[in-house]
Design a protein around this motif. Structure first.
Motif, PDB file in Angstrom:
ATOM      1  N   MET B   1      -0.756  17.311  37.090  1.00  0.00           N
ATOM      2  CA  MET B   1      -2.105  16.809  37.400  1.00  0.00           C
ATOM      3  C   MET B   1      -3.049  17.969  37.686  1.00  0.00           C
ATOM      4  O   MET B   1      -2.768  18.814  38.534  1.00  0.00           O
ATOM      5  CB  MET B   1      -2.027  15.869  38.619  1.00  0.00           C
ATOM      6  N   ALA B   2      -4.159  17.974  36.972  1.00  0.00           N
ATOM      7  CA  ALA B   2      -5.108  19.086  37.109  1.00  0.00           C
ATOM      8  C   ALA B   2      -5.777  19.057  38.486  1.00  0.00           C
ATOM      9  O   ALA B   2      -6.029  17.997  39.050  1.00  0.00           O
ATOM     10  CB  ALA B   2      -6.164  18.979  36.014  1.00  0.00           C
ATOM     11  N   THR B   3      -6.041  20.245  39.008  1.00  0.00           N
ATOM     12  CA  THR B   3      -6.708  20.386  40.306  1.00  0.00           C
ATOM     13  C   THR B   3      -7.916  21.299  40.145  1.00  0.00           C
ATOM     14  O   THR B   3      -7.850  22.292  39.422  1.00  0.00           O
ATOM     15  CB  THR B   3      -5.722  20.998  41.332  1.00  0.00           C
ATOM     16  N   TYR B   4      -9.002  20.913  40.786  1.00  0.00           N
ATOM     17  CA  TYR B   4     -10.229  21.705  40.665  1.00  0.00           C
ATOM     18  C   TYR B   4     -10.796  21.994  42.055  1.00  0.00           C
ATOM     19  O   TYR B   4     -10.750  21.127  42.944  1.00  0.00           O
ATOM     20  CB  TYR B   4     -11.286  20.956  39.843  1.00  0.00           C
ATOM     21  N   SER B   5     -11.369  23.172  42.200  1.00  0.00           N
ATOM     22  CA  SER B   5     -12.020  23.508  43.470  1.00  0.00           C
ATOM     23  C   SER B   5     -13.370  22.791  43.551  1.00  0.00           C
ATOM     24  O   SER B   5     -13.983  22.464  42.523  1.00  0.00           O
ATOM     25  CB  SER B   5     -12.232  25.026  43.576  1.00  0.00           C
ATOM     26  N   LEU B   6     -13.828  22.586  44.753  1.00  0.00           N
ATOM     27  CA  LEU B   6     -15.127  21.939  44.943  1.00  0.00           C
ATOM     28  C   LEU B   6     -16.232  22.776  44.287  1.00  0.00           C
ATOM     29  O   LEU B   6     -17.186  22.221  43.716  1.00  0.00           O
ATOM     30  CB  LEU B   6     -15.397  21.764  46.445  1.00  0.00           C
ATOM     31  N   ALA B   7     -16.063  24.099  44.313  1.00  0.00           N
ATOM     32  CA  ALA B   7     -17.054  24.967  43.673  1.00  0.00           C
ATOM     33  C   ALA B   7     -17.079  24.733  42.168  1.00  0.00           C
ATOM     34  O   ALA B   7     -18.152  24.632  41.554  1.00  0.00           O
ATOM     35  CB  ALA B   7     -16.728  26.443  43.970  1.00  0.00           C
ATOM     36  N   ALA B   8     -15.901  24.591  41.573  1.00  0.00           N
ATOM     37  CA  ALA B   8     -15.842  24.336  40.130  1.00  0.00           C
ATOM     38  C   ALA B   8     -16.445  22.980  39.788  1.00  0.00           C
ATOM     39  O   ALA B   8     -17.131  22.820  38.776  1.00  0.00           O
ATOM     40  CB  ALA B   8     -14.382  24.403  39.652  1.00  0.00           C
ATOM     41  N   LEU B   9     -16.188  22.004  40.654  1.00  0.00           N
ATOM     42  CA  LEU B   9     -16.735  20.662  40.408  1.00  0.00           C
ATOM     43  C   LEU B   9     -18.255  20.651  40.562  1.00  0.00           C
ATOM     44  O   LEU B   9     -18.949  19.882  39.880  1.00  0.00           O
ATOM     45  CB  LEU B   9     -16.077  19.634  41.336  1.00  0.00           C
ATOM     46  N   ALA B  10     -18.771  21.489  41.448  1.00  0.00           N
ATOM     47  CA  ALA B  10     -20.227  21.628  41.583  1.00  0.00           C
ATOM     48  C   ALA B  10     -20.818  22.146  40.271  1.00  0.00           C
ATOM     49  O   ALA B  10     -21.793  21.599  39.745  1.00  0.00           O
ATOM     50  CB  ALA B  10     -20.568  22.564  42.742  1.00  0.00           C
ATOM     51  N   ASP B  11     -20.193  23.184  39.750  1.00  0.00           N
ATOM     52  CA  ASP B  11     -20.625  23.719  38.455  1.00  0.00           C
ATOM     53  C   ASP B  11     -20.572  22.647  37.369  1.00  0.00           C
ATOM     54  O   ASP B  11     -21.536  22.471  36.607  1.00  0.00           O
ATOM     55  CB  ASP B  11     -19.676  24.846  38.013  1.00  0.00           C
ATOM     56  N   TYR B  12     -19.446  21.970  37.310  1.00  0.00           N
ATOM     57  CA  TYR B  12     -19.194  21.024  36.220  1.00  0.00           C
ATOM     58  C   TYR B  12     -20.197  19.881  36.207  1.00  0.00           C
ATOM     59  O   TYR B  12     -20.569  19.361  35.161  1.00  0.00           O
ATOM     60  CB  TYR B  12     -17.770  20.479  36.349  1.00  0.00           C
ATOM     61  N   THR B  13     -20.652  19.496  37.387  1.00  0.00           N
ATOM     62  CA  THR B  13     -21.528  18.331  37.490  1.00  0.00           C
ATOM     63  C   THR B  13     -22.984  18.716  37.729  1.00  0.00           C
ATOM     64  O   THR B  13     -23.826  17.834  37.896  1.00  0.00           O
ATOM     65  CB  THR B  13     -21.074  17.411  38.646  1.00  0.00           C
ATOM     66  N   GLY B  14     -23.263  20.012  37.790  1.00  0.00           N
ATOM     67  CA  GLY B  14     -24.630  20.433  38.080  1.00  0.00           C
ATOM     68  C   GLY B  14     -25.073  20.062  39.482  1.00  0.00           C
ATOM     69  O   GLY B  14     -26.229  19.720  39.712  1.00  0.00           O
ATOM     70  N   SER B  15     -24.157  20.123  40.424  1.00  0.00           N
ATOM     71  CA  SER B  15     -24.470  19.783  41.820  1.00  0.00           C
ATOM     72  C   SER B  15     -24.626  21.053  42.643  1.00  0.00           C
ATOM     73  O   SER B  15     -24.162  22.130  42.254  1.00  0.00           O
ATOM     74  CB  SER B  15     -23.319  18.949  42.427  1.00  0.00           C
ATOM     75  N   THR B  16     -25.262  20.898  43.783  1.00  0.00           N
ATOM     76  CA  THR B  16     -25.341  22.002  44.738  1.00  0.00           C
ATOM     77  C   THR B  16     -24.175  21.889  45.704  1.00  0.00           C
ATOM     78  O   THR B  16     -23.927  20.811  46.250  1.00  0.00           O
ATOM     79  CB  THR B  16     -26.666  21.920  45.522  1.00  0.00           C
ATOM     80  N   LEU B  17     -23.471  22.982  45.894  1.00  0.00           N
ATOM     81  CA  LEU B  17     -22.329  22.973  46.808  1.00  0.00           C
ATOM     82  C   LEU B  17     -22.815  23.136  48.242  1.00  0.00           C
ATOM     83  O   LEU B  17     -23.651  23.989  48.522  1.00  0.00           O
ATOM     84  CB  LEU B  17     -21.381  24.121  46.438  1.00  0.00           C
ATOM     85  N   GLN B  18     -22.275  22.309  49.126  1.00  0.00           N
ATOM     86  CA  GLN B  18     -22.578  22.446  50.562  1.00  0.00           C
ATOM     87  C   GLN B  18     -21.239  22.424  51.283  1.00  0.00           C
ATOM     88  O   GLN B  18     -20.496  21.450  51.182  1.00  0.00           O
ATOM     89  CB  GLN B  18     -23.487  21.282  50.976  1.00  0.00           C
ATOM     90  N   GLY B  19     -20.893  23.500  51.973  1.00  0.00           N
ATOM     91  CA  GLY B  19     -19.602  23.547  52.683  1.00  0.00           C
ATOM     92  C   GLY B  19     -18.596  24.412  51.965  1.00  0.00           C
ATOM     93  O   GLY B  19     -18.961  25.416  51.329  1.00  0.00           O
ATOM     94  N   ASP B  20     -17.343  23.996  52.023  1.00  0.00           N
ATOM     95  CA  ASP B  20     -16.214  24.838  51.609  1.00  0.00           C
ATOM     96  C   ASP B  20     -15.884  24.663  50.127  1.00  0.00           C
ATOM     97  O   ASP B  20     -15.205  23.730  49.736  1.00  0.00           O
ATOM     98  CB  ASP B  20     -14.995  24.478  52.474  1.00  0.00           C
ATOM     99  N   GLY B  21     -16.336  25.600  49.301  1.00  0.00           N
ATOM    100  CA  GLY B  21     -16.119  25.524  47.850  1.00  0.00           C
ATOM    101  C   GLY B  21     -14.688  25.748  47.445  1.00  0.00           C
ATOM    102  O   GLY B  21     -14.322  25.490  46.290  1.00  0.00           O
ATOM    103  N   ALA B  22     -13.850  26.195  48.339  1.00  0.00           N
ATOM    104  CA  ALA B  22     -12.449  26.476  48.003  1.00  0.00           C
ATOM    105  C   ALA B  22     -11.557  25.246  48.139  1.00  0.00           C
ATOM    106  O   ALA B  22     -10.393  25.269  47.727  1.00  0.00           O
ATOM    107  CB  ALA B  22     -11.918  27.594  48.893  1.00  0.00           C
ATOM    108  N   LEU B  23     -12.065  24.179  48.720  1.00  0.00           N
ATOM    109  CA  LEU B  23     -11.297  22.926  48.806  1.00  0.00           C
ATOM    110  C   LEU B  23     -10.930  22.487  47.399  1.00  0.00           C
ATOM    111  O   LEU B  23     -11.769  22.521  46.501  1.00  0.00           O
ATOM    112  CB  LEU B  23     -12.130  21.828  49.473  1.00  0.00           C
TER     113      LEU B  23
END
Lengths: 346, 346, 346
Positions: B1-23
């Motif tokens: 099962m693929a796992t993605y960091s919150l920072a990567a998901l921010a990039d992927y969805t064009g969102s602004t990251l707030q908090g811990d991008g390493a989750l």
């Protein structure tokens, strides 16, 4: 054709024999059509008058009707259930031959329990498990990693999409589709972005599902059909909906997504139940009702209007679309009359 | 099962990251069910209160909710769309193996594009063309001279009658029937003379069609389903009807023949749309509505009545069938009161 | 493509030729789309104004419209029927090749009449009889002891459950299921005891049955569809129901069990007919009607309400659920006014 004595049928159904236990029956018929060779039944109500005119060879009757009945009968507090049991005894339904038809296409790792039958041109994909005695009709398609419980029968041309789980002793009629994608889309600049539907459908034990009925897989998690649920034909069950044990739903009803229906409910035909609602246990909804809010208490619920002559209906339907205005005019009249009355009192 | 960091998901969805991008996340869940390992989302409205109690590992939030949120989140003006994109990333839907199953029956002149897959026991008749990457499920029947566009997926047991054309990247669910005869008969001395239905069905690109939905071929010309249209299960589309781009229709709705539905419409479940009507762009019709006249302006339209307790409903439904008389009685009362008032003034 | 002179078409349809009998046609088109190469028709009513603007090469017209028409035309008291006959002549519908596809699975004792065709992957079980010229589409499943009449066509993926009987010259569209179990259960200590459905389905001659329509087998005896009956798509016919000759039913209508529908009835789309009712001959029911009582006289019957703007509807629908109270308030007003009037007379 098997024949049973009235005495044997009394035993089989737990009824009290009244009259000639040696009478033998191989068939049943409706009270208005039964001949001397048929067994029939009367529950009471509007069929009660048939006691005097029926030519049935014997009847199944409740105690209150049996008292004054001169013919032979089985006395049972639930004549309809006793009748159903006798029908099942006298008319065995044909079962498919066991064994795997050579034209079936079955993936190498499929687990086939003892006595499983698989019909012609059926397709069973990788990872599927069919428990003992499961019957897969001709032309069925069982997707990857599905599970079909023991003694469950799929009639011809049923589709189970991947990961669908069906319990034991279920019956699924032809054309039913379990596990198609739920209807989930996010608006995206005037278009629709598909939300992957990656949950599944889980069906309990002793469930019956009618012809061409559709039950969508959950977006996440499971769409669940409880034990003993009975679904008629052409029903739609939306994704993530949960239907409680022993609930019955009649034909052509649509249940939207994420609905919680309680246990022992009875939903009549062509009802529509909007999404994300809860319906309590033991709720009865009459035919063609629109359920647009949750129902928190057992009881009987209805909506809709019934046919009248078209000329009458046209006028009434036109008035319906002015109903709020009409109500406001009644309020105005009430106020005027109250004013008049007050003036008189002056 | 693929796992993605919150920072990567921010990039992927064009969102602004707030908090811990390493989750890191491998799963999503609904806000009321999410654990610390799950990503979830809140759009606002009645789910807003979950911000305080949710145990989700991170959330997708609109800016106005993110401001006061202490946990890690992705800030996006459209949390639902961002969520949908993440679901698609984390939960890849299984695709059928490419290649032609040896049990499929394919006419000699069928044109098979690159990477086409055809499932077990599928039947593809003469003159059909399947473009690159088309996926034909087990047990499908593709009639003569049909055309299936690139990357379009037919789930098992779909029927396309002869001359049906389906665009690219469509998804058609099991049991759907495209191109059956429209319902056209001329009265002929008390009987019905069949009007041959010799048109076809043309489906645009990016269309999804639900399980057991039926779309009839035109009498002459084409029944047309526009680009990006989404049809749920058990829908009926009559012959010669035209559905505009990006319109979505929910389950069990019936659209009669020769209807023109505009673009970007949303028709809810179990609606009925009478024949030969036009519906403008961006019309929304709520569930169980009967559309018996054309709708010329964008807006929200409704009909029907919602469930109440059966005892209350019985009285109201009876009154409905006297509604015109009731309205006339109100008119009479208004006249009497006006007369009284005039007399007082005399 | 076959071409016919207007004179030949006059002969073929029993019409009177007016104008140039040498004009030749290979195609028809709707009056608003017809080019000079097309034949078209006008029945009157709202299409009458097209007589002046149509570019059709010739028209079929009733006598009252033909009188003042300067172009070439066929004069017929029933232009629509004449048009239908010409469509059938000009556009022959493709028929399946005769013969048995080698992939079909046919039990050893099946009786195949002369010129029968059986499509790929069809399954025909023991004891079935197919009369001369019967056409069984790809993927159909014909159960044990079924009977299919001469020249009857089953489109692909139709299911006939065991003992179903279909007459001559019928057409059954894809996905239809005839003979699935009726929905019959007896309550048994909070659960449902299945009442075996051991009757069958009997379909007359010249019947057409739409895609994904379901007709349930009788509990005992037969569910009967009369001669010349036309059923549209996604219709449900309950067990033991009887439909009279030449009745037509539009899509998505649900007929419950044990209903008697007369001859020459017309039931529009998405109607619901409750169980155990009788409907007289020549009854017309308009769309979305709920029939909850028997109809004993020919005529047009309706129920339901039609769409309005949602904001207006909300108020009216809310008033509907207070309608009985409103009516009682009107009664009270009438009494008060009568009292006032009586007082005035004192």
């Amino acid at each position: 054709m098997a024949t049973y004595s009235l005495a044997a049928l009394a035993d089989y159904t737990g009824s009290t024999l009244q009259g000639d236990g040696a009478l033998c029956f191989a068939s049943v018929a409706a009270i208005d059509q039964a001949s001397v060779n048929d067994l029939s039944y009367v529950r009471g109500g509007k069929y009660r008058h048939y006691l005097e005119t029926s030519t049935a060879g014997a009847l199944i009757l409740p105690p209150e009707l049996a008292t004054n009945y001169a013919g032979s009968c089985l006395v049972n507090t639930d004549p309809y259930l006793a009748y159903a049991k006798i029908v099942a005894l006298l008319y065995p339904v044909p079962r498919p031959a066991t064994g795997i038809h050579p034209s079936a296409v079955i993936a190498a790792d499929v687990v086939l329990g003892e006595g499983v039958s698989v019909g012609a041109h059926a397709v069973i994909e990788a990872g599927a498990v069919l428990d003992a005695g499961a019957m897969i009709g001709a032309g069925c398609v069982i997707g990857e990693n599905c599970h079909v419980g023991a003694q469950t029968q799929l009639h011809p041309r049923v589709t189970l999409a991947y990961q669908t789980q069906v319990g034991q002793r279920c019956i699924i009629h032809s054309g039913a589709v379990l596990g198609a994608d739920g209807f989930g889309f996010a608006p995206d600049r005037g278009m629709w972005y598909k939300i992957p539907q990656v949950g599944n459908v889980v069906v309990g034990d002793d469930v019956e599902i009618g012809a061409n009925t559709t039950i969508d897989r959950a977006a996440l998690g499971s769409t669940r059909i409880g034990n003993g649920v009975k679904l008629d034909n052409l029903i739609q069950i939306g994704h993530n909906t949960q239907i409680g044990d022993y609930t019955a739903i009649a034909a052509c009803t649509a249940v939207a997504g994420s609905v919680q229906i309680g246990k022992h409910c009875q939903i009549a035909g062509m009802c529509a139940i909007a999404g994300h609602l809860s319906i309590a246990d033991r709720v009865i909804v009459t035919g063609t009702s629109m359920v647009s809010h949750s129902i928190t208490e057992a009881g009987v619920y209805s909506s809709g209007t019934s046919v009248t002559e078209n000329a009458v209906w046209r006028k009434n339907a036109a008035r319906f679309n002015q109903l709020d205005k009409l109500a406001r005019r009644v309020v105005a009249l009430e106020k005027q009359l109250a004013d008049l009355h007050n003036k008189d009192l002056d």
